[in-house]
Design a protein around this motif. Structure first.
Motif, mmCIF file in Angstrom:
data_model
loop_
_atom_site.group_PDB
_atom_site.id
_atom_site.type_symbol
_atom_site.label_atom_id
_atom_site.label_comp_id
_atom_site.label_asym_id
_atom_site.label_seq_id
_atom_site.Cartn_x
_atom_site.Cartn_y
_atom_site.Cartn_z
ATOM 1 N N ARG A 35 -35.107 -15.933 45.144
ATOM 2 C CA ARG A 35 -36.265 -16.502 43.923
ATOM 3 C C ARG A 35 -35.485 -15.054 43.424
ATOM 4 N NH1 ARG A 35 -39.248 -19.129 41.472
ATOM 5 N NH2 ARG A 35 -41.146 -18.014 40.259
ATOM 6 N N THR A 36 -36.213 -13.698 44.425
ATOM 7 C CA THR A 36 -36.237 -12.261 43.942
ATOM 8 C C THR A 36 -34.907 -11.846 43.501
ATOM 9 O OG1 THR A 36 -38.465 -12.067 45.968
ATOM 10 C CG2 THR A 36 -37.099 -10.037 44.781
ATOM 11 N N VAL A 37 -34.249 -12.118 44.341
ATOM 12 C CA VAL A 37 -32.531 -12.075 43.426
ATOM 13 C C VAL A 37 -32.345 -12.408 42.650
ATOM 14 C CG1 VAL A 37 -30.178 -11.321 44.373
ATOM 15 C CG2 VAL A 37 -31.497 -11.022 46.091
ATOM 16 N N LEU A 38 -32.347 -13.579 41.903
ATOM 17 C CA LEU A 38 -32.331 -13.858 40.988
ATOM 18 C C LEU A 38 -33.427 -13.750 39.753
ATOM 19 C CD1 LEU A 38 -31.322 -17.374 42.214
ATOM 20 C CD2 LEU A 38 -29.548 -15.823 41.472
ATOM 21 N N PHE A 39 -34.498 -13.623 39.581
ATOM 22 C CA PHE A 39 -35.153 -13.550 38.754
ATOM 23 C C PHE A 39 -36.704 -12.570 39.550
ATOM 24 C CE2 PHE A 39 -34.431 -18.064 38.816
ATOM 25 C CZ PHE A 39 -33.637 -18.275 37.385
#
Length: 63
Positions: A35-39
């Motif tokens: 999730r951190t990589v995407l958003f």
């Protein structure tokens, strides 16, 4: 009277909760990493750092 505290003699319900958290922290950290990589937001990065610290704590038996 002073009782000596032994960290290995904890109540069974606390041991069960700690075991469940130990099993679930890695999937939560992986999900949060994706999730951190995407958003990437500040909250996501902080939450990922907290999950990684908790996972390291369980691995090195700090808890």
């Amino acid at each position: 009277m002073n009782k000596k505290f032994n960290k290995y003699t904890v109540q069974s319900w606390f041991r069960n909760i700690r075991g469940i958290c130990r099993q679930l922290i890695i999937p939560f950290a992986i999900f949060q990493g994706i999730r951190t990589v995407l958003f990437p937001t500040t909250l996501d990065v902080l939450l990922l750092a907290i999950f990684i610290l908790i996972a390291l704590g369980f691995h090195y038996e700090w808890f």
